[in-house]
Enzyme design. Sequence first.
Site, PDB file in Angstrom:
ATOM      1  N   GLU A  41       0.906  -1.157   0.000  1.00  0.00           N
ATOM      2  CA  GLU A  41       0.000   0.000   0.000  1.00  0.00           C
ATOM      3  C   GLU A  41       0.935   1.194   0.000  1.00  0.00           C
ATOM      4  O   GLU A  41       1.633   1.450   0.974  1.00  0.00           O
ATOM      5  CB  GLU A  41      -0.888  -0.033   1.242  1.00  0.00           C
ATOM      6  CG  GLU A  41      -1.918   1.069   1.306  1.00  0.00           C
ATOM      7  CD  GLU A  41      -1.336   2.377   1.815  1.00  0.00           C
ATOM      8  OE1 GLU A  41      -1.581   3.408   1.150  1.00  0.00           O
ATOM      9  OE2 GLU A  41      -0.652   2.380   2.829  1.00  0.00           O
ATOM     10  N   CYS A  78      -2.391   5.756   6.417  1.00  0.00           N
ATOM     11  CA  CYS A  78      -2.723   5.287   5.075  1.00  0.00           C
ATOM     12  C   CYS A  78      -4.184   5.586   4.723  1.00  0.00           C
ATOM     13  O   CYS A  78      -4.575   5.470   3.563  1.00  0.00           O
ATOM     14  CB  CYS A  78      -2.410   3.806   4.917  1.00  0.00           C
ATOM     15  SG  CYS A  78      -3.291   2.720   6.043  1.00  0.00           S
TER      16      CYS A  78
END
Length: 168
Positions: A41, A78
């Site tokens: 990610e 994130c």
Amino acid sequence: GQGLVSDARIKAVGFTGSRSGGTALMKTAQARPEPIPVYAEMSSINPVFLLPEALKARGKALGEAFVGSLTMGAGQFCTNPGLVIAVKGEALDGFVEAAAEAVKGAGAQTMLTPGIHDAYTQGVNTLGGSDKAREVARGPQGDGPNQCQAGLFVAKASDFLNDEALQA
């Protein structure tokens, strides 16, 4: 990280972080005699879609909440909402005004590393120097090392889609 990824005992990798860090780990994983998968990610943008009726009903509250999410953890989570997509109009203007006020009151925070801080500063400077993005608000500057200053910029969808620098 590359030492771990290149170790033959490692059979898969999970990574959350920068694009350059993740790309380096992917190259190391693929260069092994036995390549392994990398689940990464990297440099997420996390778009937020603001629908017209929601903006009309609670645009100010959404603007304030957006900035709370944007600045949480110095923007390093994130889940950071890095892009807002909405239809131009009065309701969006109210959202932007509320978000701008919240940004102006958002204190500077310390980023995890000098490298992360430098990348953030370069990104903000790129936006600030673009003729296709307009700075709406900045938070107060910090006085310590790696302190990030919150910023809010707006751009037209057509400009965003046609300018890779705005998408980085």
